[in-house]
Design an enzyme around this catalytic site. Structure first.
Site, mmCIF file in Angstrom:
data_model
loop_
_atom_site.group_PDB
_atom_site.id
_atom_site.type_symbol
_atom_site.label_atom_id
_atom_site.label_comp_id
_atom_site.label_asym_id
_atom_site.label_seq_id
_atom_site.Cartn_x
_atom_site.Cartn_y
_atom_site.Cartn_z
ATOM 1 N N SER A 1 -9.215 7.547 -4.293
ATOM 2 C CA SER A 1 -10.577 8.020 -4.555
ATOM 3 C C SER A 1 -10.633 9.524 -4.757
ATOM 4 O O SER A 1 -11.653 10.046 -5.213
ATOM 5 C CB SER A 1 -11.504 7.615 -3.415
ATOM 6 O OG SER A 1 -11.116 8.249 -2.206
ATOM 7 N N TYR B 1 -5.337 12.911 -0.008
ATOM 8 C CA TYR B 1 -5.528 13.451 -1.360
ATOM 9 C C TYR B 1 -4.328 14.302 -1.791
ATOM 10 O O TYR B 1 -4.468 15.406 -2.296
ATOM 11 C CB TYR B 1 -6.824 14.272 -1.442
ATOM 12 C CG TYR B 1 -8.021 13.525 -0.890
ATOM 13 C CD1 TYR B 1 -8.445 12.337 -1.458
ATOM 14 C CD2 TYR B 1 -8.717 14.015 0.230
ATOM 15 C CE1 TYR B 1 -9.538 11.643 -0.951
ATOM 16 C CE2 TYR B 1 -9.805 13.333 0.746
ATOM 17 C CZ TYR B 1 -10.213 12.147 0.153
ATOM 18 O OH TYR B 1 -11.285 11.454 0.669
ATOM 19 N N ASP C 1 0.857 -1.184 0.000
ATOM 20 C CA ASP C 1 0.000 0.000 0.000
ATOM 21 C C ASP C 1 0.897 1.239 0.000
ATOM 22 O O ASP C 1 2.046 1.184 0.456
ATOM 23 C CB ASP C 1 -0.888 -0.032 1.239
ATOM 24 C CG ASP C 1 -1.709 1.225 1.383
ATOM 25 O OD1 ASP C 1 -2.429 1.573 0.429
ATOM 26 O OD2 ASP C 1 -1.610 1.862 2.441
ATOM 27 N N ASP D 1 -0.065 5.033 0.845
ATOM 28 C CA ASP D 1 -0.228 6.031 1.909
ATOM 29 C C ASP D 1 -0.380 5.368 3.271
ATOM 30 O O ASP D 1 -1.266 4.536 3.484
ATOM 31 C CB ASP D 1 -1.447 6.900 1.612
ATOM 32 C CG ASP D 1 -1.332 7.600 0.261
ATOM 33 O OD1 ASP D 1 -0.238 8.096 -0.044
ATOM 34 O OD2 ASP D 1 -2.329 7.636 -0.483
#
Length: 503
Positions: A385, A351, A340, A342
């Site tokens: 996202s 973000y 992964d 972050d």
């Protein structure tokens, strides 16, 4: 808080207690009621019998009477905390045991695999201790003993846990310690303390204890002749027992051959050896009539029993070393590790659209270096996202990813899910799409991959794809996610060491 600053928080250890149903278990569980364990697991190692009655917050499992090594394996494999504290069912932790255990574990460096508690065996104050009481008191000097031993779950997984070829509560702890040390781990002494009362025993207990000579032979077969020095185990009197038994056998053989002088000489030497053994056991004791009688009788039988179990152990060890079905089996090294981004590789900046804000997690460069040096392929799987939310563009995500590679080296392929939680895609973690696609691009079967992440969706995606999962918690990882993770590590470096077998 960065991962490098992360310390083990309160209640980040599970307690495992194997038991044969002894009544002392109730007193132990009462002492543990105020300890900040995450899970308390009692493993019933009886072959049959009515289920044990334990408090509602205690988990009860069964191991089928296969011995304490198998019971401890059943316990730690059911545990979920980073540390597993093993306690025998006949010890009594000190009132501050839980707090001191947390102190021992929180201060343990990453390479420390186990923390040994201190044992205190109470001796009678109104008389000299018996031979059996002195035998139990020897536990205070044992270097490694599972009566109170806390071990990293990652280290247990790395070496495969306890060796179930040791059928008794004897030497399975020393065997584990030597395998951990051989795999590059360190073992430390803690400040916590438990009391180990002397259990009741019959007069022939010393003869029954000679079964352990068979386990000593197995230790030599597995670890070499110098295992005692490395494990801190005293040599005992096996050589003298073998000699005394040989003298008795020679005396009987000479008598059968009608050689009275040889029989008398050998018999006299046997009597001297047996008398010396008996006196060594009688002199420090209370010298009561019952104790003296028991020592005289058992000193006659003890060398024969030791010899028998030693010889039986030599035959048994040859069979067990060849038959590795009960031996520890570490989890296989993965062919690829999927990371992964972050919170795992880099500090989580929600973000993030600015490459200048990319900061690697502490130790990330060393962890990746270990994987590359081991020839393990890597990829990154990340949910972004923010693209679907309009908070960051796909181009900005690519720029941030490029900056990650500038700082940490090549990490391709990059698998990015640009969708939001409600888009219904197959790639957004916790769905397995990213894991499956990364495995396909790397040419590796999903079950030969491992996923390292910091939240539950990383673990769920790995499980859904059939891959191994290691959770590295940080300050945004929920307690429920930690509790449900199959494997956890305190840092990315530790997670990599776990996957590489702890070498």
């Amino acid at each position: 808080m960065t991962l490098g600053e992360l310390r083990i928080p309160a209640a980040r250890f599970d307690v495992v207690v194997p038991t044969a149903g002894r009544s002392s278990l109730d007193a132990l569980l009462e002492r543990l009621a105020g300890v900040p364990w995450q899970r308390l697991i009692v493993v019933d190692d009886r072959r049959a019998g009515r289920p044990l009655t334990v408090p509602a917050d205690v988990e009860l499992r069964r191991s089928g009477g296969r011995g304490p090594a198998a019971a401890r394996n059943a316990g730690w494999r059911a545990a979920s905390a980073p540390w597993v504290a093993f306690l025998d069912d006949d010890v009594l932790p000190a009132p501050d045991w839980g707090r001191r255990l947390l102190d021992d574990l929180t201060g343990a460096p990453a390479r420390v695999a186990a923390s040994q508690g201190r044992l205190r065996v109470p001796m009678p104050r109104d008389r000299q201790p018996t031979d059996w009481e002195r035998n139990v008191a020897g536990l205070e000097r044992a270097r490694w003993i599972t009566a109170d031993l806390a071990v990293r779950r990652a280290a247990l997984a790395a070496v495969g846990g306890f060796d179930e070829r040791f059928p008794r509560a004897y030497r399975e702890d020393a065997d584990l310690a030597l395998r951990l040390a051989g795999a590059g781990w360190r073992l430390a002494r803690g400040a916590r303390e438990v009391e180990h009362p002397v259990p009741a025993a019959g007069p022939w207990v010393s003869v029954a204890k000679q079964r352990g000579n068979a386990d000593d032979v197995l230790m030599a077969a597995l670890h070499g002749r110098d295992w005692r020095e490395r494990a801190g185990a005293p040599r005992g009197r096996l050589a003298a027992h073998l000699a005394i038994t040989a003298l008795a056998s020679g005396a009987l053989a000479a008598a059968a051959a009608r050689r009275p002088r040889a029989a008398a000489a050998l018999g006299g030497a046997w009597a001297l050896g047996t008398t010396e053994l008996a006196w060594r056991r009688i002199a420090p004791g209370p010298r009561t009539g019952g104790e003296v009688t028991a020592m005289l009788a058992t000193s006659v039988a003890l060398p024969v029993a030791a010899t028998y179990h030693h010889l039986r152990g030599r035959v048994r060890a040859r069979v067990l070393v060849r038959d590795r079905s009960l031996a520890p089996h570490p989890a296989p090294r993965p062919d690829a590790v999927l990371l992964d981004r972050d919170g795992t590789l880099v500090v989580d900046v929600p973000y993030n659209a600015d490459p200048a804000r990319v900061v690697p997690m502490a130790g990330a460069d060393r962890a990746l270096g270990r994987l590359r040096a081991a020839g393990v392929r890597v990829a990154v799987i990340t949910n972004q996202s923010g693209i679907a939310r309009g908070l960051v563009t796909a181009e900005q995500v690519e720029e941030v990813n490029a900056r990650v590679e500038e700082l940490l080296g090549p990490l391709a392929p990059w698998l990015v899910c640009p969708h939001g939680p409600d888009d219904g895609c197959a790639c957004r973690k916790p769905r397995p799409g990213l894991v499956l696609e990364a495995a396909r691009r790397l040419g590796v079967a999903p079950e030969r991959c491992a996923v390292i992440g910091d939240i539950g969706s990383d673990v769920q995606a790995a499980r859904a794809a059939g891959a191994r999962a290691v959770l590295v918690p940080n300050d945004r990882t929920r307690a429920a996610e930690i509790a449900s993770a199959p494997e956890t590590a305190a840092s990315l470096e530790e997670a990599v060491e776990l996957l590489l077998g702890g070498t």
